[in-house]
Design an enzyme around this catalytic site. Structure first.
Site, PDB file in Angstrom:
ATOM      1  N   ASP A  98      -7.562  38.287  -2.730  1.00  0.00           N
ATOM      2  CA  ASP A  98      -8.604  38.045  -3.724  1.00  0.00           C
ATOM      3  C   ASP A  98      -7.998  37.970  -5.127  1.00  0.00           C
ATOM      4  O   ASP A  98      -7.502  38.973  -5.641  1.00  0.00           O
ATOM      5  CB  ASP A  98      -9.629  39.181  -3.647  1.00  0.00           C
ATOM      6  CG  ASP A  98     -10.954  38.837  -4.288  1.00  0.00           C
ATOM      7  OD1 ASP A  98     -11.026  37.819  -4.989  1.00  0.00           O
ATOM      8  OD2 ASP A  98     -11.914  39.596  -4.090  1.00  0.00           O
ATOM      9  N   ASP A  99      -8.011  36.782  -5.714  1.00  0.00           N
ATOM     10  CA  ASP A  99      -7.489  36.567  -7.071  1.00  0.00           C
ATOM     11  C   ASP A  99      -5.975  36.742  -7.151  1.00  0.00           C
ATOM     12  O   ASP A  99      -5.437  37.096  -8.213  1.00  0.00           O
ATOM     13  CB  ASP A  99      -8.148  37.516  -8.078  1.00  0.00           C
ATOM     14  CG  ASP A  99      -9.620  37.228  -8.315  1.00  0.00           C
ATOM     15  OD1 ASP A  99     -10.153  36.311  -7.670  1.00  0.00           O
ATOM     16  OD2 ASP A  99     -10.224  37.918  -9.158  1.00  0.00           O
ATOM     17  N   CYS A 119     -14.602  33.201  -6.218  1.00  0.00           N
ATOM     18  CA  CYS A 119     -14.627  33.878  -4.921  1.00  0.00           C
ATOM     19  C   CYS A 119     -15.620  33.340  -3.887  1.00  0.00           C
ATOM     20  O   CYS A 119     -15.233  32.881  -2.811  1.00  0.00           O
ATOM     21  CB  CYS A 119     -14.906  35.356  -5.134  1.00  0.00           C
ATOM     22  SG  CYS A 119     -13.741  36.191  -6.223  1.00  0.00           S
ATOM     23  N   ARG A 123     -14.993  31.150  -0.365  1.00  0.00           N
ATOM     24  CA  ARG A 123     -15.163  31.763   0.956  1.00  0.00           C
ATOM     25  C   ARG A 123     -16.167  30.976   1.809  1.00  0.00           C
ATOM     26  O   ARG A 123     -16.010  30.873   3.028  1.00  0.00           O
ATOM     27  CB  ARG A 123     -15.618  33.218   0.786  1.00  0.00           C
ATOM     28  CG  ARG A 123     -14.544  34.091   0.212  1.00  0.00           C
ATOM     29  CD  ARG A 123     -15.065  35.355  -0.470  1.00  0.00           C
ATOM     30  NE  ARG A 123     -14.018  35.895  -1.308  1.00  0.00           N
ATOM     31  CZ  ARG A 123     -13.124  36.792  -0.906  1.00  0.00           C
ATOM     32  NH1 ARG A 123     -13.195  37.296   0.310  1.00  0.00           N
ATOM     33  NH2 ARG A 123     -12.176  37.204  -1.720  1.00  0.00           N
ATOM     34  N   LYS A 126     -13.952  42.121   2.283  1.00  0.00           N
ATOM     35  CA  LYS A 126     -14.961  41.589   1.375  1.00  0.00           C
ATOM     36  C   LYS A 126     -15.644  40.358   1.974  1.00  0.00           C
ATOM     37  O   LYS A 126     -14.990  39.390   2.336  1.00  0.00           O
ATOM     38  CB  LYS A 126     -14.290  41.229   0.043  1.00  0.00           C
ATOM     39  CG  LYS A 126     -15.160  40.440  -0.919  1.00  0.00           C
ATOM     40  CD  LYS A 126     -14.408  40.148  -2.203  1.00  0.00           C
ATOM     41  CE  LYS A 126     -15.129  39.144  -3.083  1.00  0.00           C
ATOM     42  NZ  LYS A 126     -14.456  38.920  -4.376  1.00  0.00           N
ATOM     43  N   HIS A 186     -19.161  38.691   0.636  1.00  0.00           N
ATOM     44  CA  HIS A 186     -19.564  37.988  -0.580  1.00  0.00           C
ATOM     45  C   HIS A 186     -20.279  36.658  -0.358  1.00  0.00           C
ATOM     46  O   HIS A 186     -20.392  35.846  -1.273  1.00  0.00           O
ATOM     47  CB  HIS A 186     -18.339  37.767  -1.496  1.00  0.00           C
ATOM     48  CG  HIS A 186     -18.721  37.568  -2.940  1.00  0.00           C
ATOM     49  ND1 HIS A 186     -17.861  36.996  -3.868  1.00  0.00           N
ATOM     50  CD2 HIS A 186     -19.860  37.861  -3.626  1.00  0.00           C
ATOM     51  CE1 HIS A 186     -18.454  36.941  -5.050  1.00  0.00           C
ATOM     52  NE2 HIS A 186     -19.663  37.468  -4.936  1.00  0.00           N
ATOM     53  N   SER A 196     -15.063  49.521  -5.980  1.00  0.00           N
ATOM     54  CA  SER A 196     -14.022  50.453  -6.374  1.00  0.00           C
ATOM     55  C   SER A 196     -13.093  50.711  -5.183  1.00  0.00           C
ATOM     56  O   SER A 196     -13.540  50.825  -4.039  1.00  0.00           O
ATOM     57  CB  SER A 196     -14.653  51.769  -6.829  1.00  0.00           C
ATOM     58  OG  SER A 196     -13.666  52.758  -7.019  1.00  0.00           O
ATOM     59  N   HIS A 230      -8.143  41.918  -6.769  1.00  0.00           N
ATOM     60  CA  HIS A 230      -9.310  41.746  -7.644  1.00  0.00           C
ATOM     61  C   HIS A 230      -9.594  43.039  -8.401  1.00  0.00           C
ATOM     62  O   HIS A 230      -9.296  44.130  -7.922  1.00  0.00           O
ATOM     63  CB  HIS A 230     -10.519  41.373  -6.773  1.00  0.00           C
ATOM     64  CG  HIS A 230     -11.732  40.911  -7.505  1.00  0.00           C
ATOM     65  ND1 HIS A 230     -12.524  41.752  -8.267  1.00  0.00           N
ATOM     66  CD2 HIS A 230     -12.321  39.690  -7.577  1.00  0.00           C
ATOM     67  CE1 HIS A 230     -13.541  41.077  -8.773  1.00  0.00           C
ATOM     68  NE2 HIS A 230     -13.436  39.812  -8.376  1.00  0.00           N
ATOM     69  N   ASP A 275      -8.048  33.337  -2.273  1.00  0.00           N
ATOM     70  CA  ASP A 275      -9.310  32.605  -2.406  1.00  0.00           C
ATOM     71  C   ASP A 275      -9.342  31.711  -3.641  1.00  0.00           C
ATOM     72  O   ASP A 275     -10.100  30.743  -3.707  1.00  0.00           O
ATOM     73  CB  ASP A 275     -10.509  33.565  -2.409  1.00  0.00           C
ATOM     74  CG  ASP A 275     -10.489  34.553  -3.571  1.00  0.00           C
ATOM     75  OD1 ASP A 275      -9.441  34.711  -4.222  1.00  0.00           O
ATOM     76  OD2 ASP A 275     -11.532  35.188  -3.814  1.00  0.00           O
ATOM     77  N   ASN A 276      -8.530  32.035  -4.645  1.00  0.00           N
ATOM     78  CA  ASN A 276      -8.425  31.232  -5.868  1.00  0.00           C
ATOM     79  C   ASN A 276      -7.262  31.789  -6.674  1.00  0.00           C
ATOM     80  O   ASN A 276      -6.583  32.740  -6.249  1.00  0.00           O
ATOM     81  CB  ASN A 276      -9.728  31.260  -6.693  1.00  0.00           C
ATOM     82  CG  ASN A 276     -10.340  32.629  -6.839  1.00  0.00           C
ATOM     83  OD1 ASN A 276     -11.397  32.924  -6.273  1.00  0.00           O
ATOM     84  ND2 ASN A 276      -9.674  33.505  -7.590  1.00  0.00           N
ATOM     85  N   LYS A 316      -8.228  31.447 -12.576  1.00  0.00           N
ATOM     86  CA  LYS A 316      -9.463  31.574 -11.811  1.00  0.00           C
ATOM     87  C   LYS A 316     -10.616  31.017 -12.648  1.00  0.00           C
ATOM     88  O   LYS A 316     -10.681  31.241 -13.858  1.00  0.00           O
ATOM     89  CB  LYS A 316      -9.717  33.042 -11.493  1.00  0.00           C
ATOM     90  CG  LYS A 316     -11.060  33.341 -10.851  1.00  0.00           C
ATOM     91  CD  LYS A 316     -11.258  34.842 -10.679  1.00  0.00           C
ATOM     92  CE  LYS A 316     -12.615  35.170 -10.069  1.00  0.00           C
ATOM     93  NZ  LYS A 316     -12.791  36.627  -9.862  1.00  0.00           N
TER      94      LYS A 316
END
Length: 491
Positions: free
Chosen positions: A37-38, A77, A81, A131, A133, A159, A229, A287-288, A307
């Site tokens: 993620d990111d 994101c 996905r 995740k 989303h 978190s 992320h 994802d990006n 992003k």
């Protein structure tokens, strides 16, 4: 490069035809899709990164094929996905923007087939860890989309620790207060669970448990880490490794990526310990691209943008496939591939047909030595902004702006729901780049090649006719700057 592509092709074709053989009957290969993620293009050693130690991910790349030109379908994101899970560009069914507060009302339409449903139809045990989303309401939940089990969180971020006091270090990025376990709890199936520990470790533990319990049957595992992320959080043992880095944001991010790398190593060791390493195909990607709101902590390498940007830094991502004994090690391919390709490729591996209407391409078939060369065209749409890559050319059409926003404020104060993304009163930038020679998109060639601009614009218009209006509006409408050009972006 031609020699490399032929080698990749031969090995990938073998993936679909050479499965694990047991005394009873041939077995199709297991498939694991690891989505980070990111994660920035330049954050990994194998993609030229120098700051962060990533020996396990680098080894994963070395064990198979690494794509230099791997793309996500979106620069943020949730839409990214949606494209991966369905094998169709998300603009086909209106999931064009991040939901941002509307997750509980919407999701990828149930009329869209999912990669898990495809693998389940082939007799695979299916699991999703991490995740999601792309939908929380009934019908949109992972258990409603073909997954036998789900462990993770349904929203956009959470978190990494159950209690903030567990964290070795935290660095604020402006909107971290919303990313709490109270808002985005960890669930097993549909039940909220109290889960301690560092989330990257916890997700890997869950993935390894699934692998061990399903070692005797073909399985499909979608392991969607939320790392790296935001919120930027890591155990002290990892932040101590980067004590020499002064910036707390960069130190945190490096620690998070190193933790992710260690967990990839743990996962690969589990496959080897269970005797499954040569019976498992592993995809690894992001994802990006990495974001510009974490104080320069991450890197997209030599690529422009971040992003949420349709430039290469937003959509070109680390992308590799490992299959020891099936793909020759150490291959590097510049053949453009997309996250859209994962669904048709794994369907091929499982011995079933991909659903009608997928936009992706079976990578094995596309690279087969006997296949006729076919020009690959990729498209992106983010409201009125769009991009096209055809061969070495990339067309960018992006709204002009006369101001630049502070990203922290944008994240904390989203655009009101219902404000449509429209062409700017100032007009749009129309840019053309040769990304084979200029991956940093520094030299605009639109004026020198108006015929290419016209052709790609026509191609986009034809492709766009099959798309639909967005299901919901962009709440991340913001203004930024790339190489002196002020732009308005929608995500």
């Amino acid at each position: 490069m031609k020699r490399y592509l032929l080698a990749v092709a031969a090995c990938l074709v073998g993936l679909a035809t050479t499965g694990f053989s047991s005394p009873a009957k041939p077995r199709s290969p297991n498939v694991i899709v690891i989505l980070t993620d990111d994660l920035g293009y330049g954050d990994l050693g194998v993609y030229g990164g120098k700051v962060i130690d990533t020996p396990n991910i680098d080894a994963l790349a070395a064990s198979g094929v690494r794509f230099t030109d791997g793309y996500a379908t979106a620069a943020v994101c949730a839409p990214s996905r949606a494209g991966l899970i369905s094998g169709r560009h998300q603009a086909r069914f209106g999931f064009e923007f991040n939901p941002v507060g509307r997750d509980e009302q919407t999701g990828v339409p149930v009329t869209e087939n999912s990669i898990a449903q495809v693998m389940k139809s082939a007799g695979y045990a299916t699991a999703m860890v991490g995740k999601w989303h792309i939908g929380q309401a009934p019908g949109f939940h992972p258990l409603d989309r073909g997954f036998d089990s789900f462990f993770g969180f349904l929203g956009g971020a959470a978190s990494y620790f159950k209690e903030p006091a567990e964290s070795g270090l935290q660095a604020d990025t402006g909107a971290d207060g919303a990313m709490t376990r109270a808002r985005f709890p960890i669930v097993r199936g549909r039940t909220v669970v109290e889960q301690g520990g560092y989330l990257t470790d916890v997700f890997t533990d869950e993935a390894i448990g699934f692998i061990k319990s399903h070692r005797r049957q073909p399985f499909f595992l979608y392991l969607a880490y939320n790392a790296p992320h935001t919120p930027l959080q890591a155990p002290k043992a990892y932040t101590d490794r980067y004590a020499h880095i002064a910036s707390p944001h960069q130190r945190l991010y490096a620690a998070m990526v190193t933790s992710l790398d260690d967990n990839i190593g743990r996962l690969r060791k589990a496959l080897a310990d269970e005797g499954l390493e040569r019976d498992t195909v592993v995809f690894f990607l992001s994802d990006n691209g990495c974001p510009n709101y974490i104080r320069g902590a991450c890197s997209n390498g030599h690529l422009a943008g971040y992003k949420a940007f349709p430039w290469e830094g937003g959509v070109r991502v680390p992308f590799m496939i490992s299959a020891p004994g099936r793909i020759a090690p150490g291959l590097v391919s510049s053949h453009p591939v997309s996250t859209l390709d994962i669904l048709p490729t794994v369907a091929h591996l499982a011995g079933v047909k991909a659903p009608t209407g997928v936009d992706g391409r079976d990578i094995a078939s596309a690279l087969a030595p006997t296949a006729k060369p076919v020009e690959r065209t990729l498209y992106w749409r983010m409201g009125p902004n769009h991009a096209v890559r055809e061969g070495n050319w990339k067309l960018l059409v992006v709204n002009k702006s006369d101001t630049v926003d502070d990203m922290t404020n944008v994240l904390g104060s989203p655009t009101p729901d219902g404000v449509k993304a429209q062409v700017s009163p100032l007009g749009q930038w129309t840019l053309l780049f040769d990304v084979s020679k200029d991956p940093g998109e520094k030299h605009d060639l639109a004026g020198a090649h108006p015929e290419v601009v016209a052709r790609l614009s026509k191609d986009f218009a034809a492709w766009d006719k099959a798309n639909v209006e967005p299901m919901f509006t962009s709440r991340r409408q913001f203004r930024s700057e790339v190489d002196g050009r002020k732009v308005q972006l929608f995500n």
